[in-house]
Design a protein around this motif. Structure first.
Motif, PDB file in Angstrom:
ATOM      1  N   UNK A 190       0.862  -1.290  -0.549  1.00 52.99           N
ATOM      2  CA  UNK A 190      -0.101   0.225   0.320  1.00 52.99           C
ATOM      3  C   UNK A 190       0.791   1.589  -0.061  1.00 52.99           C
ATOM      4  N   UNK A 191       0.790   2.604   0.325  1.00 54.46           N
ATOM      5  CA  UNK A 191       1.011   3.392   0.479  1.00 54.46           C
ATOM      6  C   UNK A 191       1.417   4.044   1.590  1.00 54.46           C
ATOM      7  N   UNK A 192       0.751   2.819   2.261  1.00 55.80           N
ATOM      8  CA  UNK A 192       1.800   3.298   4.201  1.00 55.80           C
ATOM      9  C   UNK A 192       3.032   2.970   4.313  1.00 55.80           C
ATOM     10  N   UNK A 193       2.897   3.518   5.334  1.00 57.19           N
ATOM     11  CA  UNK A 193       4.991   2.983   5.934  1.00 57.19           C
ATOM     12  C   UNK A 193       4.965   1.591   6.238  1.00 57.19           C
ATOM     13  N   UNK A 194       4.100   0.478   6.557  1.00 54.37           N
ATOM     14  CA  UNK A 194       5.009  -0.758   6.778  1.00 54.37           C
ATOM     15  C   UNK A 194       4.768  -1.571   5.614  1.00 54.37           C
ATOM     16  N   UNK A 195       4.216  -1.769   5.324  1.00 55.08           N
ATOM     17  CA  UNK A 195       4.235  -2.889   3.902  1.00 55.08           C
ATOM     18  C   UNK A 195       5.623  -2.213   3.104  1.00 55.08           C
ATOM     19  N   UNK A 196       5.987  -1.214   2.397  1.00 54.69           N
ATOM     20  CA  UNK A 196       7.637  -1.105   1.663  1.00 54.69           C
ATOM     21  C   UNK A 196       8.129  -1.455   3.154  1.00 54.69           C
ATOM     22  N   UNK A 197       8.357  -1.271   4.558  1.00 50.85           N
ATOM     23  CA  UNK A 197      10.000  -2.163   4.776  1.00 50.85           C
ATOM     24  C   UNK A 197       8.896  -3.306   4.975  1.00 50.85           C
ATOM     25  N   UNK A 198       8.629  -3.760   4.683  1.00 50.74           N
ATOM     26  CA  UNK A 198       8.470  -5.380   4.649  1.00 50.74           C
ATOM     27  C   UNK A 198       8.903  -6.276   3.601  1.00 50.74           C
ATOM     28  N   UNK A 199       8.220  -5.729   2.746  1.00 46.53           N
ATOM     29  CA  UNK A 199       8.608  -5.968   0.888  1.00 46.53           C
ATOM     30  C   UNK A 199      10.687  -5.935   1.068  1.00 46.53           C
ATOM     31  N   UNK A 200      10.578  -4.890   1.567  1.00 46.18           N
ATOM     32  CA  UNK A 200      11.958  -4.299   1.768  1.00 46.18           C
ATOM     33  C   UNK A 200      13.014  -5.914   1.859  1.00 46.18           C
ATOM     34  N   UNK A 318       4.224 -14.946   4.832  1.00 48.84           N
ATOM     35  CA  UNK A 318       4.910 -14.332   5.985  1.00 48.84           C
ATOM     36  C   UNK A 318       4.708 -13.524   6.218  1.00 48.84           C
ATOM     37  N   UNK A 319       5.146 -12.537   7.159  1.00 48.96           N
ATOM     38  CA  UNK A 319       4.768 -11.082   8.128  1.00 48.96           C
ATOM     39  C   UNK A 319       6.167 -10.425   8.876  1.00 48.96           C
ATOM     40  N   UNK A 320       7.350  -9.873   7.711  1.00 47.24           N
ATOM     41  CA  UNK A 320       8.717  -9.684   8.253  1.00 47.24           C
ATOM     42  C   UNK A 320       7.736  -8.901   9.498  1.00 47.24           C
ATOM     43  N   UNK A 325       7.753  -2.758  16.032  1.00 47.78           N
ATOM     44  CA  UNK A 325       6.224  -1.486  17.188  1.00 47.78           C
ATOM     45  C   UNK A 325       6.642  -0.644  15.916  1.00 47.78           C
ATOM     46  N   UNK A 326       6.046   0.471  15.630  1.00 49.06           N
ATOM     47  CA  UNK A 326       6.102   1.858  14.848  1.00 49.06           C
ATOM     48  C   UNK A 326       6.925   2.514  14.595  1.00 49.06           C
ATOM     49  N   UNK A 327       7.576   2.306  15.334  1.00 53.36           N
ATOM     50  CA  UNK A 327       8.951   3.944  15.804  1.00 53.36           C
ATOM     51  C   UNK A 327       9.482   3.168  14.917  1.00 53.36           C
ATOM     52  N   UNK A 328       9.933   1.627  15.278  1.00 48.52           N
ATOM     53  CA  UNK A 328      11.032   1.089  14.686  1.00 48.52           C
ATOM     54  C   UNK A 328      10.735   1.083  12.964  1.00 48.52           C
ATOM     55  N   UNK A 329       9.517   1.035  12.897  1.00 53.74           N
ATOM     56  CA  UNK A 329       9.232   0.238  10.931  1.00 53.74           C
ATOM     57  C   UNK A 329       9.202   1.905  10.567  1.00 53.74           C
ATOM     58  N   UNK A 330       8.750   3.202  11.410  1.00 50.19           N
ATOM     59  CA  UNK A 330       9.374   4.163  10.769  1.00 50.19           C
ATOM     60  C   UNK A 330      10.751   4.263  10.682  1.00 50.19           C
ATOM     61  N   UNK A 331      11.565   4.027  11.633  1.00 51.56           N
ATOM     62  CA  UNK A 331      13.814   4.639  11.555  1.00 51.56           C
ATOM     63  C   UNK A 331      13.302   3.390  10.108  1.00 51.56           C
ATOM     64  N   UNK A 332      13.183   2.684   9.607  1.00 48.62           N
ATOM     65  CA  UNK A 332      13.275   1.827   8.832  1.00 48.62           C
ATOM     66  C   UNK A 332      12.705   2.328   7.590  1.00 48.62           C
ATOM     67  N   UNK A 333      11.426   2.932   7.285  1.00 51.78           N
ATOM     68  CA  UNK A 333      11.664   3.471   6.015  1.00 51.78           C
ATOM     69  C   UNK A 333      12.274   4.755   5.759  1.00 51.78           C
TER      70      UNK A 333
END
Length: 402
Positions: A190-200, A318-320, A325-333
């Motif tokens: 999606x255009x959200x924050x989480x799924x691009x990080x999961x793909x990467x 798979x759910x990487x 948590x959200x702050x960790x995901x934001x940092x990776x994004x």
């Protein structure tokens, strides 16, 4: 100062732990880099003992070499990138190359020399390389200090069969495995924050990724589709995504919202999405689905609701990010370069026809009973026909045969 051919040494870690199939991982990484560096001043890439050597064109500047280094750093499979020079196997020449390498390393106060002789036909041993090159550098930099433990800069000298490689500027890569070494996966994006990080993250484990975006079109604008395209362009810089399917999903959400119990809407949306994603995976020859779900983050990501969506597919999901948590995901994004894109507002299917009080502990029999009101199999076929493919530069991706 004498001019030497610039090289970039690409080191890997995890690939080096492989057994008899190690060569296949090395070749995959080499092919990926050859494709990704096609527009840079690169002459050739060779596999040598334990690493790859990127040979740059004669006259390549330090700034151009830095651009190549930056392009390599975020390539999955790369543990470290070192920018240096190739020179003759002559100690006087190696000393001059060491001065050039040290000049590229930036500001420093302390340094040491780490020499290694890979072939005994070179008369100078490793300890003597350290001493002789150290003397050259101390004479040129009398205000700097030699420190054997934790120096600011290490000047590496590797004497190989027909040449010497000298480098001091060394940067850490992202590690992992080369894209294309672990099969193919279909990622819900999606255009959200989480799924691009999961793909990467799944690409970093060597999977060739095919993305699927469920658009709210025609019930919403296509603004989110442009954001997802921008995200895919960022991911494609390092070959992490090969194709994006955009699936117009809005009308089907509207049908579900009109007839289904409001609390079950989200689960029914996602069950239909999973069915379509699995059908695309079968078409693509993919072995798994990937989502950006994090346990308990929103209503659809509780254990019970995840079980309800998993129940409609046979492929592993798979759910990487499941324990992140959200702050960790934001940092990776932010590191990945997708955060600013994902932070833009755009209506998509995730916000379309949402209930006020979604079910957080759905039971599979109850959901299946509600689903009987809809021609699900027919919808999957329609959505598959409506799916719009968009291709990106990914060396390991091969589109399915018709």
């Amino acid at each position: 100062m004498e001019q030497f051919q610039r090289i970039i040494l690409v080191h890997y870690h995890e690939i080096g732990l492989k057994g008899h199939n190690r060569a296949s991982f090395e070749k995959r990484l080499q092919k990926n880099l050859e494709a990704l560096l096609a527009l840079y001043p690169v002459v050739t890439i060779h596999r040598v003992s334990g690493r790859l050597v990127v040979f740059l064109k004669e006259g390549t500047s330090f700034e151009e070499a830095c651009a190549v280094t930056d392009a390599i750093l975020f390539t999955p499979g790369v543990a470290r990138v070192s920018c240096g020079f190739k020179c003759e196997r002559d100690m006087a020449v190696i000393g001059q190359a060491a001065l050039s390498a040290l000049a590229d390393a930036g500001d420093f106060q302390t340094f040491k020399v780490h020499g290694r002789r890979n072939h005994t036909d070179f008369p100078v041993g490793s300890m003597d390389i350290n001493r002789q090159i150290g003397e050259v550098l101390c004479e040129a930099h009398p205000d700097k200090q030699v420190r054997m433990k934790d120096p600011d800069v290490t000047v590496n000298v590797e004497v190989v069969q027909n040449a010497a490689y000298v480098y001091a500027r060394s940067l850490r890569g992202i590690g992992g495995l080369p894209v294309g070494s672990s099969g193919k996966a279909v990622c819900l994006l999606s255009s959200g924050i989480d799924s691009p990080v999961a793909l990467w993250r799944i690409a970093r484990r060597g999977a060739t990724c095919v993305a699927v975006m469920f658009s709210g079109r025609p019930q919403t604008s296509d603004a989110a589709e442009y954001l997802v395209d921008e995200i895919c362009q960022v991911l494609a810089k390092n070959g992490c995504v090969g194709r994006l399917y955009i699936v117009p999903f809005g009308d089907y959400q509207r049908e579900i919202s009109l007839l289904a119990p409001p609390s079950l809407r989200i689960i029914l949306y996602r069950r239909l999405m999973f069915r379509v994603a699995e059908a695309i995976a079968v078409r693509e020859g993919a072995g798994a689905l990937v989502t950006g779900e994090s346990l308990g983050q929103v209503a659809s990501q509780t254990m019970d609701n995840i079980a309800c969506t998993n129940a409609v597919v046979d492929l592993p999901v798979f759910r990487p990010l499941i324990g992140t948590d959200k702050l960790e995901i934001i940092a990776e994004a932010q590191k990945l370069g997708t955060f600013d894109i994902s932070s833009q507002d755009a209506p998509d299917c995730c916000t379309l026809f949402m209930p006020r009080s979604p079910e957080t502990h759905a039971k599979i029999p109850v959901v299946e009973e509600a689903e009987k009101a809809f021609p699900v199999e027919e919808w999957v076929k329609e959505l598959m026909e409506a799916a719009e493919p968009h291709d990106y530069a990914c060396p390991s991706y091969k589109p399915p045969k018709d």
